[in-house]
Design a protein around this motif. Structure first.
Motif, PDB file in Angstrom:
ATOM      1  N   HIS A   1      14.611  -1.166   6.287  1.00 30.12           N
ATOM      2  CA  HIS A   1      14.949   0.094   5.628  1.00 30.12           C
ATOM      3  C   HIS A   1      15.262  -0.204   4.160  1.00 30.12           C
ATOM      4  CE1 HIS A   1      15.015   2.174   9.451  1.00 30.12           C
ATOM      5  NE2 HIS A   1      15.771   1.206   9.940  1.00 30.12           N
ATOM      6  N   PRO A   2      14.777   0.634   3.231  1.00 31.21           N
ATOM      7  CA  PRO A   2      14.190   1.962   3.457  1.00 31.21           C
ATOM      8  C   PRO A   2      12.679   1.971   3.681  1.00 31.21           C
ATOM      9  CG  PRO A   2      14.363   1.591   1.118  1.00 31.21           C
ATOM     10  CD  PRO A   2      14.919   0.350   1.786  1.00 31.21           C
ATOM     11  N   TRP A   3      12.039   0.776   3.712  1.00 27.40           N
ATOM     12  CA  TRP A   3      10.579   0.728   3.699  1.00 27.40           C
ATOM     13  C   TRP A   3       9.930   1.435   4.883  1.00 27.40           C
ATOM     14  CZ3 TRP A   3       8.383  -0.509  -0.672  1.00 27.40           C
ATOM     15  CH2 TRP A   3       9.080  -1.309  -1.575  1.00 27.40           C
ATOM     16  N   ALA A   4      10.573   1.440   6.025  1.00 24.40           N
ATOM     17  CA  ALA A   4       9.965   2.026   7.223  1.00 24.40           C
ATOM     18  C   ALA A   4       9.660   3.508   7.058  1.00 24.40           C
ATOM     19  CB  ALA A   4      10.881   1.814   8.425  1.00 24.40           C
ATOM     20  N   ARG A   5      10.330   4.153   6.118  1.00 24.08           N
ATOM     21  CA  ARG A   5      10.086   5.589   5.926  1.00 24.08           C
ATOM     22  C   ARG A   5       9.408   5.909   4.595  1.00 24.08           C
ATOM     23  NH1 ARG A   5      14.267   7.161   2.567  1.00 24.08           N
ATOM     24  NH2 ARG A   5      16.133   5.839   2.587  1.00 24.08           N
ATOM     25  N   LEU A   6       8.883   4.876   3.912  1.00 21.92           N
ATOM     26  CA  LEU A   6       8.327   5.108   2.585  1.00 21.92           C
ATOM     27  C   LEU A   6       6.804   5.018   2.516  1.00 21.92           C
ATOM     28  CD1 LEU A   6      10.885   3.299   0.262  1.00 21.92           C
ATOM     29  CD2 LEU A   6      10.776   5.705   0.914  1.00 21.92           C
ATOM     30  N   SER A   7       6.150   4.439   3.506  1.00 19.54           N
ATOM     31  CA  SER A   7       4.694   4.334   3.492  1.00 19.54           C
ATOM     32  C   SER A   7       4.233   4.041   4.904  1.00 19.54           C
ATOM     33  CB  SER A   7       4.244   3.222   2.540  1.00 19.54           C
ATOM     34  OG  SER A   7       2.831   3.086   2.548  1.00 19.54           O
TER      35      SER A   7
ATOM     36  N   LEU B   1       4.620   7.937   6.217  1.00 14.39           N
ATOM     37  CA  LEU B   1       3.737   7.890   7.375  1.00 14.39           C
ATOM     38  C   LEU B   1       3.429   9.302   7.865  1.00 14.39           C
ATOM     39  CD1 LEU B   1       2.343   6.019   9.462  1.00 14.39           C
ATOM     40  CD2 LEU B   1       4.450   6.152  10.808  1.00 14.39           C
ATOM     41  N   PHE B   2       2.150   9.529   8.184  1.00 12.39           N
ATOM     42  CA  PHE B   2       1.646  10.835   8.634  1.00 12.39           C
ATOM     43  C   PHE B   2       1.766  11.913   7.557  1.00 12.39           C
ATOM     44  CE2 PHE B   2       3.388   9.013  12.751  1.00 12.39           C
ATOM     45  CZ  PHE B   2       2.154   8.531  13.171  1.00 12.39           C
ATOM     46  N   ASN B   3       1.947  11.480   6.288  1.00 18.90           N
ATOM     47  CA  ASN B   3       2.014  12.413   5.155  1.00 18.90           C
ATOM     48  C   ASN B   3       3.135  13.445   5.300  1.00 18.90           C
ATOM     49  OD1 ASN B   3      -0.219  11.164   3.978  1.00 18.90           O
ATOM     50  ND2 ASN B   3      -1.646  12.487   5.074  1.00 18.90           N
ATOM     51  N   LYS B   4       4.215  13.039   5.935  1.00 20.28           N
ATOM     52  CA  LYS B   4       5.299  13.991   6.180  1.00 20.28           C
ATOM     53  C   LYS B   4       6.054  14.367   4.915  1.00 20.28           C
ATOM     54  CE  LYS B   4       6.274  12.896  11.030  1.00 20.28           C
ATOM     55  NZ  LYS B   4       7.304  12.405  11.982  1.00 20.28           N
ATOM     56  N   ARG B   5       6.259  13.377   4.013  1.00 20.58           N
ATOM     57  CA  ARG B   5       7.061  13.630   2.817  1.00 20.58           C
ATOM     58  C   ARG B   5       6.439  12.935   1.620  1.00 20.58           C
ATOM     59  NH1 ARG B   5      11.956  11.474   2.197  1.00 20.58           N
ATOM     60  NH2 ARG B   5      11.484   9.704   3.565  1.00 20.58           N
ATOM     61  N   PHE B   6       6.643  13.510   0.444  1.00 22.57           N
ATOM     62  CA  PHE B   6       6.272  12.846  -0.804  1.00 22.57           C
ATOM     63  C   PHE B   6       7.471  12.025  -1.242  1.00 22.57           C
ATOM     64  CE2 PHE B   6       5.522  12.697  -5.458  1.00 22.57           C
ATOM     65  CZ  PHE B   6       4.282  12.068  -5.414  1.00 22.57           C
ATOM     66  N   VAL B   7       7.291  10.702  -1.340  1.00 26.23           N
ATOM     67  CA  VAL B   7       8.443   9.801  -1.480  1.00 26.23           C
ATOM     68  C   VAL B   7       8.315   8.890  -2.707  1.00 26.23           C
ATOM     69  CG1 VAL B   7       8.996   9.812   0.978  1.00 26.23           C
ATOM     70  CG2 VAL B   7       7.339   8.147   0.095  1.00 26.23           C
ATOM     71  N   LEU B   8       7.568   9.305  -3.721  1.00 27.62           N
ATOM     72  CA  LEU B   8       7.300   8.413  -4.844  1.00 27.62           C
ATOM     73  C   LEU B   8       8.580   7.988  -5.565  1.00 27.62           C
ATOM     74  CD1 LEU B   8       4.867   7.054  -6.217  1.00 27.62           C
ATOM     75  CD2 LEU B   8       4.920   8.892  -7.909  1.00 27.62           C
ATOM     76  N   HIS B   9       9.533   8.887  -5.721  1.00 28.37           N
ATOM     77  CA  HIS B   9      10.785   8.529  -6.393  1.00 28.37           C
ATOM     78  C   HIS B   9      11.557   7.489  -5.581  1.00 28.37           C
ATOM     79  CE1 HIS B   9       9.803  12.204  -8.596  1.00 28.37           C
ATOM     80  NE2 HIS B   9      10.672  11.815  -9.520  1.00 28.37           N
TER      81      HIS B   9
ATOM     82  N   PHE C   1       1.835  -3.202   9.734  1.00 25.19           N
ATOM     83  CA  PHE C   1       1.364  -1.833   9.986  1.00 25.19           C
ATOM     84  C   PHE C   1       1.539  -1.489  11.460  1.00 25.19           C
ATOM     85  CE2 PHE C   1      -1.727   1.370  11.080  1.00 25.19           C
ATOM     86  CZ  PHE C   1      -1.620   2.279  10.041  1.00 25.19           C
ATOM     87  N   PRO C   2       2.030  -0.265  11.727  1.00 21.40           N
ATOM     88  CA  PRO C   2       2.618   0.697  10.784  1.00 21.40           C
ATOM     89  C   PRO C   2       4.026   0.273  10.385  1.00 21.40           C
ATOM     90  CG  PRO C   2       2.724   1.553  13.013  1.00 21.40           C
ATOM     91  CD  PRO C   2       1.977   0.260  13.109  1.00 21.40           C
ATOM     92  N   ALA C   3       4.464   0.721   9.243  1.00 22.59           N
ATOM     93  CA  ALA C   3       5.713   0.220   8.665  1.00 22.59           C
ATOM     94  C   ALA C   3       6.918   0.446   9.572  1.00 22.59           C
ATOM     95  CB  ALA C   3       5.952   0.880   7.302  1.00 22.59           C
ATOM     96  N   ALA C   4       6.941   1.554  10.293  1.00 19.76           N
ATOM     97  CA  ALA C   4       8.106   1.886  11.115  1.00 19.76           C
ATOM     98  C   ALA C   4       8.239   0.958  12.320  1.00 19.76           C
ATOM     99  CB  ALA C   4       8.032   3.338  11.569  1.00 19.76           C
TER     100      ALA C   4
ATOM    101  N   ASN D   1       0.874  -1.167   0.000  1.00 18.07           N
ATOM    102  CA  ASN D   1       0.000   0.000   0.000  1.00 18.07           C
ATOM    103  C   ASN D   1       0.912   1.218   0.000  1.00 18.07           C
ATOM    104  OD1 ASN D   1      -1.549   2.244   0.857  1.00 18.07           O
ATOM    105  ND2 ASN D   1      -3.023   0.918   1.879  1.00 18.07           N
ATOM    106  N   ILE D   2       0.914   1.980  -1.096  1.00 17.52           N
ATOM    107  CA  ILE D   2       1.900   3.061  -1.224  1.00 17.52           C
ATOM    108  C   ILE D   2       1.413   4.396  -0.665  1.00 17.52           C
ATOM    109  CG2 ILE D   2       2.908   1.932  -3.243  1.00 17.52           C
ATOM    110  CD1 ILE D   2       1.770   4.329  -4.901  1.00 17.52           C
ATOM    111  N   HIS D   3       0.191   4.435  -0.105  1.00 21.44           N
ATOM    112  CA  HIS D   3      -0.274   5.629   0.621  1.00 21.44           C
ATOM    113  C   HIS D   3      -0.198   6.878  -0.257  1.00 21.44           C
ATOM    114  CE1 HIS D   3      -1.550   7.560   4.245  1.00 21.44           C
ATOM    115  NE2 HIS D   3      -0.426   8.242   4.434  1.00 21.44           N
ATOM    116  N   LYS D   4      -0.545   6.707  -1.547  1.00 22.94           N
ATOM    117  CA  LYS D   4      -0.544   7.790  -2.534  1.00 22.94           C
ATOM    118  C   LYS D   4       0.815   8.466  -2.697  1.00 22.94           C
ATOM    119  CE  LYS D   4      -5.287   8.811  -1.174  1.00 22.94           C
ATOM    120  NZ  LYS D   4      -6.206   9.833  -0.667  1.00 22.94           N
ATOM    121  N   GLY D   5       1.873   7.720  -2.357  1.00 20.97           N
ATOM    122  CA  GLY D   5       3.217   8.254  -2.539  1.00 20.97           C
ATOM    123  C   GLY D   5       3.738   9.066  -1.373  1.00 20.97           C
ATOM    124  N   TYR D   6       3.045   9.021  -0.226  1.00 22.79           N
ATOM    125  CA  TYR D   6       3.470   9.789   0.940  1.00 22.79           C
ATOM    126  C   TYR D   6       3.954   8.866   2.051  1.00 22.79           C
ATOM    127  CZ  TYR D   6       1.557  14.090  -0.981  1.00 22.79           C
ATOM    128  OH  TYR D   6       1.313  15.180  -1.779  1.00 22.79           O
TER     129      TYR D   6
END
Length: 256
Positions: free
Chosen positions: A232-238, A23-31, A204-207, A16-21
């Protein structure tokens, strides 16, 4: 690059890519997500909460996230839109190294439920018989809604997937009460992680994963092997951690 070009086994990934954001919508991380997804070297990727392209005439033109993720790696992709808002739409997507010869998005929710939930059904051709059925799922947050959606999913499987043809159903089941298996077992589905380890994977949650929400179910396959993924890096990607597995299929000689 994807590994199993002979089609006799598949490496699959669901997230589940959380629309590219993050956790908590802190960063846009699609790249960063694209690089992490590519590093798993999967033949098939199941995506949930992925944005589609913006409608013509929208104030801000936006490319489809699944096309960005698939670019130059996965030859085919399919998208099933489940939720629409004035400036946003999202749903499920499948990326495949093998040709997708059929795709259809089935609604799983009744009209009163917002957002709508669905299952994207794809059939891939591996140049050997039989074809493989892929179903990408994202179920609701409420138990009563999930039970209705599981019944609808079961009906889709029974109507669309012939007996003996391999089936992989993966995605975000939101099944924190661990009730989905009993219903899906009736139609022959087995969850990969529970089958191998005796319990579903925490995702869930990934972190700091606590809840076992994401699943990979199979039917009419020869074998399964869950794959460990790095934190890592998944814990900070969704907000969801991904799951991956190796699915062994029958050899062409075993096909009718």
């Amino acid at each position: 690059m994807p590994l199993h070009r002979d089609g006799r086994s598949l490496r699959v990934l669901t997230v589940n890519i959380h629309k590219g954001y993050s956790l908590f919508n802190k960063r846009f991380v699609l790249h960063e997500l694209r690089e992490a997804v590519r590093a798993i070297r999967s033949d098939v990727v199941f995506l949930q909460e992925v944005r589609g392209a913006s409608e013509p005439g929208a104030r801000q033109q936006q490319a489809a996230q699944y096309e960005f993720l698939a670019d130059s790696i996965w030859k085919d992709h399919a998208y099933g839109r489940n939720a629409v808002a004035p400036r946003d739409s999202y749903g499920n997507a499948v990326l495949s190294h093998f040709p997708i010869v059929h795709s259809r998005n089935h609604r799983l929710s009744v009209e009163r439920i917002v957002p709508q939930r669905g299952v994207l059904h794809c059939v891939v051709n591996r140049d050997v018989m039989p074809p493989v059925h892929l179903m990408c799922v994202h179920l609701g947050l409420l138990e009563a809604d999930r039970q209705h959606q599981l019944e609808a999913l079961s009906a889709v499987v029974q109507a669309e997937v012939p007996a003996g043809e391999p089936l992989i159903v993966a995605g975000d089941f939101n099944d924190w009460r661990q009730k989905a298996d009993a219903r899906l077992r009736r139609i022959g589905l087995t969850e990969v992680f529970r089958h191998t380890h005796g319990r579903h994977a925490r995702s869930f949650p990934a972190a700091w994963p606590l809840l076992r929400l994401d699943r990979i179910y199979v039917r009419d396959v020869k074998g399964v092997r869950p794959l460990p993924l790095p934190r890592h890096p998944w814990a900070r990607l969704s907000d969801h951690a991904p799951l991956a597995a190796e699915i062994e299929l029958d050899s062409p000689e075993a096909s009718p």
